[in-house]
Enzyme design. Structure first.
Site, PDB file in Angstrom:
ATOM      1  N   ASP A 162     -47.182 -14.456  77.689  1.00  9.79           N
ATOM      2  CA  ASP A 162     -47.247 -15.703  78.436  1.00  9.79           C
ATOM      3  C   ASP A 162     -46.711 -15.494  79.852  1.00  9.79           C
ATOM      4  O   ASP A 162     -45.916 -14.575  80.110  1.00  9.79           O
ATOM      5  CB  ASP A 162     -46.410 -16.784  77.744  1.00  9.79           C
ATOM      6  CG  ASP A 162     -46.946 -17.138  76.372  1.00  9.79           C
ATOM      7  OD1 ASP A 162     -48.179 -17.119  76.204  1.00  9.79           O
ATOM      8  OD2 ASP A 162     -46.135 -17.432  75.477  1.00  9.79           O
ATOM      9  N   LYS A 163     -47.118 -16.357  80.749  1.00 14.18           N
ATOM     10  CA  LYS A 163     -46.706 -16.258  82.152  1.00 14.18           C
ATOM     11  C   LYS A 163     -45.192 -16.136  82.288  1.00 14.18           C
ATOM     12  O   LYS A 163     -44.696 -15.318  83.071  1.00 14.18           O
ATOM     13  CB  LYS A 163     -47.201 -17.494  82.914  1.00 14.18           C
ATOM     14  CG  LYS A 163     -46.722 -17.589  84.350  1.00 14.18           C
ATOM     15  CD  LYS A 163     -47.186 -18.884  85.000  1.00 14.18           C
ATOM     16  CE  LYS A 163     -46.630 -19.021  86.415  1.00 14.18           C
ATOM     17  NZ  LYS A 163     -47.040 -20.305  87.052  1.00 14.18           N
TER      18      LYS A 163
END
Length: 335
Positions: A162-163
């Site tokens: 995830d970012k």
């Protein structure tokens, strides 16, 4: 787990330098509105003039002032046309078509040879181009890093983070390596271990084996699901220490993935009553100065696709998590 992206076409040196290639130069088209087009919405009429573009993209071009009606810019896709009017459009490429371009960026490379690379991804770096992030992604960086990435599915990326999760990511540099690593992941032979800070007291090992699916209410979230409706998912959780934060316990944990579902650790721990610190999406209250979910991919183990040797790599906690970890006074990644 992800949408399938394929990088390609970056064979022109100007593409490598980030300049627009001739293929990306805007094309102009024009036509007069005939009797059949009288009273038609502008955006709908334009689908006949430029059928290779979606109506949504044509609407965005109208709103950007790329469409002229009798020499004047229009800003309303719903404008009704009259027979005899002259329409001109500047057909700019879609954001998606510009996504798979090389963008030089610093990459923290933990390991690299001619077959593969392992990247220590920083917080905030998006892995794949997607709506809202059509540039500045890890994929764009890989396309600039080595030429063969342009010929590989997703530039060689075989899994994602995830970012706002930091840590180790595995990237193939040849089609043979990508195929081998993808098969290892599917066979659960790539071992991924994470460090996390969670709310609540975790003092015993946990095996969380609950199926998951897309949340039926919020499409940006994942959720626990009945076994017959979701995909199987297992996370092993090991306690590393407990500290007190604002009068509440916070635990440091070591998580071992057996599957790789989207948001798996975040969803599984939240389900057990232990949301990650600062994980806004799943109800984790911020603390310890953290502005993102307290999750780091700390260890990666796999079989080298060319040599057959075992590879084990580790990445230290980034500064924000290291400071929070020290405040808890927890132990580190076990041997």
């Amino acid at each position: 787990m992800d949408a399938e992206y394929r990088a390609g076409g970056l064979t022109d040196p100007e593409d490598e330098a980030g300049e627009l290639s001739p293929a990306e130069a805007a094309e102009r088209r024009s036509a007069d509105v005939d009797a059949a087009g009288h009273g038609e919405r502008l955006d709908r009429w334009l689908t006949g003039l430029a059928p290779e573009f979606s109506r949504n993209h044509l609407q965005s071009l109208i709103e950007r002032g790329c469409v002229l009606l009798d020499g004047r810019a229009l800003l309303k896709p719903a404008h009704k046309l009259r027979a005899g009017q002259h329409v001109e459009i500047e057909l700019q490429p879609t954001d998606e078509s510009r996504a798979f371009r090389a963008e030089a960026m610093p990459l923290d490379i933990v390991f690299e040879d001619e077959h593969l690379a392992v990247i220590n991804k920083p917080v905030g770096l998006v892995v794949h181009p997607a709506p809202g992030n059509w540039s500045g992604t890890l994929m764009n960086g890989l396309l600039a890093h080595h030429a063969a990435a342009a010929t590989l599915p997703r530039a060689g990326i075989v899994h994602r983070l995830d970012k706002d999760t930091s840590g180790l990511m595995l990237v193939g540099k040849t089609l043979e390596a990508v195929t081998s690593l993808s098969r290892q992941i599917a066979a659960r032979e790539v071992h991924r271990e994470y460090l996390a800070l969670v709310w609540g007291r975790v003092e015993e090992e946990m095996v969380i084996e609950r199926a998951m699916r897309r949340d039926p209410v919020s499409r940006v979230k994942m959720a626990i699901a009945p076994a017959n409706l979701g995909k199987p998912a297992r996370t092993d959780v090991f306690p590393l220490g407990v500290g007190d934060v604002q009068g509440r316990p916070v635990s440091a944990v070591h998580c071992v993935l057996h599957t790789g579902r989207t948001h798996q650790i975040r969803v599984h721990l939240t389900h057990m009553g232990h949301p990650l610190v600062a994980d806004a999406l799943y109800g984790g209250v911020p603390a310890l100065g953290l502005a993102r979910q307290a999750l780091h991919a700390a260890r990666l183990s796999f079989t080298h696709p060319a040599t057959g040797e075992a590879v084990v790599l580790e990445a230290e906690l980034p500064a924000d998590l290291a400071a929070a970890w020290a405040e808890i006074g927890a132990s580190g990644l076990p041997a």
